[in-house]
Design a protein around this motif. Structure first.
Motif, PDB file in Angstrom:
ATOM      1  N   PRO A  11       0.831  -1.199   0.000  1.00 19.61           N
ATOM      2  CA  PRO A  11       0.000   0.000   0.000  1.00 19.61           C
ATOM      3  C   PRO A  11       0.867   1.251   0.000  1.00 19.61           C
ATOM      4  CG  PRO A  11       0.039  -1.001   2.180  1.00 19.61           C
ATOM      5  CD  PRO A  11       0.712  -1.959   1.256  1.00 19.61           C
ATOM      6  N   PRO A  12       0.406   2.323  -0.620  1.00 22.39           N
ATOM      7  CA  PRO A  12       1.202   3.553  -0.653  1.00 22.39           C
ATOM      8  C   PRO A  12       1.391   4.111   0.750  1.00 22.39           C
ATOM      9  CG  PRO A  12      -1.038   3.972  -1.414  1.00 22.39           C
ATOM     10  CD  PRO A  12      -0.906   2.484  -1.279  1.00 22.39           C
ATOM     11  N   PRO A  13       2.525   4.756   1.009  1.00 30.69           N
ATOM     12  CA  PRO A  13       2.745   5.331   2.334  1.00 30.69           C
ATOM     13  C   PRO A  13       1.794   6.495   2.592  1.00 30.69           C
ATOM     14  CG  PRO A  13       4.459   6.036   0.814  1.00 30.69           C
ATOM     15  CD  PRO A  13       3.649   4.996   0.091  1.00 30.69           C
ATOM     16  N   THR A  14       1.446   6.686   3.828  1.00 28.02           N
ATOM     17  CA  THR A  14       0.561   7.793   4.212  1.00 28.02           C
ATOM     18  C   THR A  14       1.124   8.457   5.465  1.00 28.02           C
ATOM     19  OG1 THR A  14      -0.820   6.385   5.631  1.00 28.02           O
ATOM     20  CG2 THR A  14      -1.500   6.623   3.315  1.00 28.02           C
ATOM     21  N   HIS A  15       0.635   9.657   5.715  1.00 24.24           N
ATOM     22  CA  HIS A  15       0.889  10.291   7.008  1.00 24.24           C
ATOM     23  C   HIS A  15      -0.342  11.098   7.391  1.00 24.24           C
ATOM     24  CE1 HIS A  15       3.175  13.760   4.724  1.00 24.24           C
ATOM     25  NE2 HIS A  15       2.039  13.459   4.166  1.00 24.24           N
ATOM     26  N   ARG A  16      -0.375  11.529   8.632  1.00 24.18           N
ATOM     27  CA  ARG A  16      -1.555  12.209   9.170  1.00 24.18           C
ATOM     28  C   ARG A  16      -1.243  13.693   9.336  1.00 24.18           C
ATOM     29  NH1 ARG A  16      -5.405   8.563  10.914  1.00 24.18           N
ATOM     30  NH2 ARG A  16      -4.688   6.387  10.911  1.00 24.18           N
ATOM     31  N   LEU A  17      -1.971  14.498   8.581  1.00 24.87           N
ATOM     32  CA  LEU A  17      -1.748  15.936   8.581  1.00 24.87           C
ATOM     33  C   LEU A  17      -3.075  16.673   8.750  1.00 24.87           C
ATOM     34  CD1 LEU A  17       0.738  16.267   5.577  1.00 24.87           C
ATOM     35  CD2 LEU A  17       1.314  16.362   8.007  1.00 24.87           C
ATOM     36  N   ARG A  18      -3.027  17.746   9.470  1.00 23.23           N
ATOM     37  CA  ARG A  18      -4.161  18.659   9.575  1.00 23.23           C
ATOM     38  C   ARG A  18      -3.938  19.759   8.545  1.00 23.23           C
ATOM     39  NH1 ARG A  18      -7.957  20.430  13.465  1.00 23.23           N
ATOM     40  NH2 ARG A  18      -8.449  22.667  13.279  1.00 23.23           N
ATOM     41  N   VAL A  19      -4.916  19.955   7.672  1.00 24.74           N
ATOM     42  CA  VAL A  19      -4.795  20.938   6.597  1.00 24.74           C
ATOM     43  C   VAL A  19      -5.956  21.916   6.698  1.00 24.74           C
ATOM     44  CG1 VAL A  19      -4.598  21.300   4.109  1.00 24.74           C
ATOM     45  CG2 VAL A  19      -3.726  19.185   5.120  1.00 24.74           C
ATOM     46  N   GLU A  20      -5.625  23.199   6.796  1.00 30.42           N
ATOM     47  CA  GLU A  20      -6.635  24.252   6.852  1.00 30.42           C
ATOM     48  C   GLU A  20      -6.421  25.215   5.694  1.00 30.42           C
ATOM     49  OE1 GLU A  20      -7.383  25.861  10.995  1.00 30.42           O
ATOM     50  OE2 GLU A  20      -5.510  24.754  11.321  1.00 30.42           O
ATOM     51  N   ALA A  21      -7.513  25.614   5.053  1.00 30.51           N
ATOM     52  CA  ALA A  21      -7.481  26.570   3.964  1.00 30.51           C
ATOM     53  C   ALA A  21      -8.327  27.777   4.363  1.00 30.51           C
ATOM     54  CB  ALA A  21      -8.024  25.946   2.681  1.00 30.51           C
ATOM     55  N   ASP A  22      -7.661  28.919   4.568  1.00 32.48           N
ATOM     56  CA  ASP A  22      -8.342  30.132   5.053  1.00 32.48           C
ATOM     57  C   ASP A  22      -9.156  29.840   6.307  1.00 32.48           C
ATOM     58  OD1 ASP A  22      -7.238  31.672   3.060  1.00 32.48           O
ATOM     59  OD2 ASP A  22      -8.976  31.527   1.733  1.00 32.48           O
ATOM     60  N   PRO A  79      -5.726   9.768   7.264  1.00 37.53           N
ATOM     61  CA  PRO A  79      -4.400   9.713   6.627  1.00 37.53           C
ATOM     62  C   PRO A  79      -4.456  10.239   5.195  1.00 37.53           C
ATOM     63  CG  PRO A  79      -5.368   7.526   6.713  1.00 37.53           C
ATOM     64  CD  PRO A  79      -6.280   8.416   7.518  1.00 37.53           C
ATOM     65  N   VAL A  80      -3.359  10.772   4.724  1.00 37.31           N
ATOM     66  CA  VAL A  80      -3.257  11.279   3.356  1.00 37.31           C
ATOM     67  C   VAL A  80      -1.971  10.759   2.722  1.00 37.31           C
ATOM     68  CG1 VAL A  80      -4.566  13.359   3.872  1.00 37.31           C
ATOM     69  CG2 VAL A  80      -2.080  13.411   4.056  1.00 37.31           C
ATOM     70  N   GLU A  81      -2.001  10.625   1.408  1.00 36.23           N
ATOM     71  CA  GLU A  81      -0.794  10.247   0.677  1.00 36.23           C
ATOM     72  C   GLU A  81       0.064  11.462   0.368  1.00 36.23           C
ATOM     73  OE1 GLU A  81      -1.843   8.047  -2.777  1.00 36.23           O
ATOM     74  OE2 GLU A  81      -2.918   6.488  -1.676  1.00 36.23           O
ATOM     75  N   SER A  82      -0.582  12.597   0.079  1.00 35.18           N
ATOM     76  CA  SER A  82       0.178  13.799  -0.233  1.00 35.18           C
ATOM     77  C   SER A  82      -0.729  15.019  -0.172  1.00 35.18           C
ATOM     78  CB  SER A  82       0.818  13.709  -1.629  1.00 35.18           C
ATOM     79  OG  SER A  82      -0.193  13.700  -2.629  1.00 35.18           O
ATOM     80  N   VAL A  83      -0.091  16.178  -0.056  1.00 39.02           N
ATOM     81  CA  VAL A  83      -0.769  17.475  -0.130  1.00 39.02           C
ATOM     82  C   VAL A  83       0.027  18.333  -1.102  1.00 39.02           C
ATOM     83  CG1 VAL A  83      -1.500  19.541   1.110  1.00 39.02           C
ATOM     84  CG2 VAL A  83      -1.594  17.309   2.252  1.00 39.02           C
ATOM     85  N   THR A  84      -0.677  18.969  -2.037  1.00 32.18           N
ATOM     86  CA  THR A  84      -0.029  19.840  -3.012  1.00 32.18           C
ATOM     87  C   THR A  84      -0.697  21.211  -2.983  1.00 32.18           C
ATOM     88  OG1 THR A  84       0.461  17.952  -4.449  1.00 32.18           O
ATOM     89  CG2 THR A  84       0.605  20.145  -5.435  1.00 32.18           C
ATOM     90  N   VAL A  85       0.122  22.263  -2.990  1.00 30.09           N
ATOM     91  CA  VAL A  85      -0.380  23.636  -3.025  1.00 30.09           C
ATOM     92  C   VAL A  85       0.310  24.343  -4.185  1.00 30.09           C
ATOM     93  CG1 VAL A  85      -0.716  25.777  -1.747  1.00 30.09           C
ATOM     94  CG2 VAL A  85      -0.651  23.598  -0.515  1.00 30.09           C
TER      95      VAL A  85
END
Length: 285
Positions: free
Chosen positions: A189-200, A210-216
């Motif tokens: 399975p693809p690696p994941t990590h746990r992140l809190r992401v807030e937009a405005d 869990p998420v695989e990635s975050v892109t901005v």
């Protein structure tokens, strides 16, 4: 650092800063760029020996328009210096791309011509385009995309058999492999990590998911907004637009363009609309 004032007949006043990596990578392209720029402008040529002299040359440009000869790292270094001076929008920057294809992905994505002659002519006769900038809370900059991938642990090495038994097992396994194909190993399975992401200030992802990635990515245009893409495992991506994005969680690393940052536990990136200018070919359409 050496500097020269080649003769030029044009009205342009340019400061041409040639990155030392470019001089080592492709001296011929550097020479061509110098010839074209010197023929069409009053160009002051600077040959810094390292990052400190590179920054010092830009800071002493006066009224001259800066031209950087180098790769994506040189471009990022120049924009970062202009940002520290708090006037990147007032100095339209030109790039003459010199380097490998992998080292010029950002320049290519921004629309910079890849040939030395075309890029030098764009520096002389192109049009300044205002671009958005992502700035983090440590004053770091992102010109293109910010990527926060999950990092997988290196697989542990399995214990090796020794002695006669090991030799026999190896021969037997080899015979079996030749007689019939080895069974397919299920994909990890693809690696994941746990992140809190807030937009405005709006929560897009909590630590329980869990998420695989975050892109901005700074989108440019008139909105001054960044596109946020969160990729959870086995689910559709979550997308949003925002002026500020905050990511927090366990120690994580991030890739800003081609520069790796971190580890950090929290970081906020804010869009600065039209914060810097880049000379690009005139749109004849």
């Amino acid at each position: 650092m050496s500097a020269a004032q080649p003769p030029g007949d044009g009205a342009h006043q340019l400061l041409v800063v040639i990155d030392p990596v470019a001089r080592r990578t492709d001296g011929e392209s550097v020479r061509i760029a110098k010839d074209v720029l010197s023929a069409g402008s009053h160009a002051k040529i600077c040959l810094p020996d390292g990052p400190e002299e590179f920054a010092r040359a830009l800071s002493r440009r006066g009224s001259r328009r800066p031209v950087v000869v180098g790769d994506d790292r040189a471009l990022r270094r120049a924009v970062a210096q202009l940002h520290r001076e708090r006037e990147p929008a007032g100095s339209a920057l030109s790039l003459i791309p010199v380097g490998t294809a992998a080292a010029l992905e950002l320049a290519h994505s921004l629309g910079v011509p890849m040939g030395a002659v075309a890029a030098a002519r764009t520096a002389l006769d192109g049009a300044a385009r205002k671009l958005d900038l992502l700035v983090d809370d440590s004053d770091g900059v992102v010109l293109g995309a910010l990527h926060i991938p999950a990092l997988s642990a290196l697989p542990g090495a399995s214990a090796a058999h020794t002695g006669v038994t090991a030799v026999w097992d190896t021969c037997r396994n080899l015979v079996r492999t030749l007689v019939r194909p080895a069974p397919q190993t299920p994909a990890a399975p693809p690696p994941t990590h746990r992140l809190r992401v807030e937009a405005d200030g709006v929560l897009l992802n909590g630590l329980d998911r869990p998420v695989e990635s975050v892109t901005v990515t700074a989108q440019g245009g008139d909105g001054g907004l960044a596109e946020v893409v969160i990729r959870p495992p086995s689910a559709d991506p979550v997308t949003a637009e925002a002026k500020a994005v905050t990511v927090s969680g366990a120690d994580f690393r991030y890739r800003a363009d081609i520069q790796v940052g971190g580890p950090v536990r929290t970081r906020t990136w804010t869009v600065r609309a039209g914060a810097w200018g880049l000379m690009l070919p005139v749109d004849e359409g």
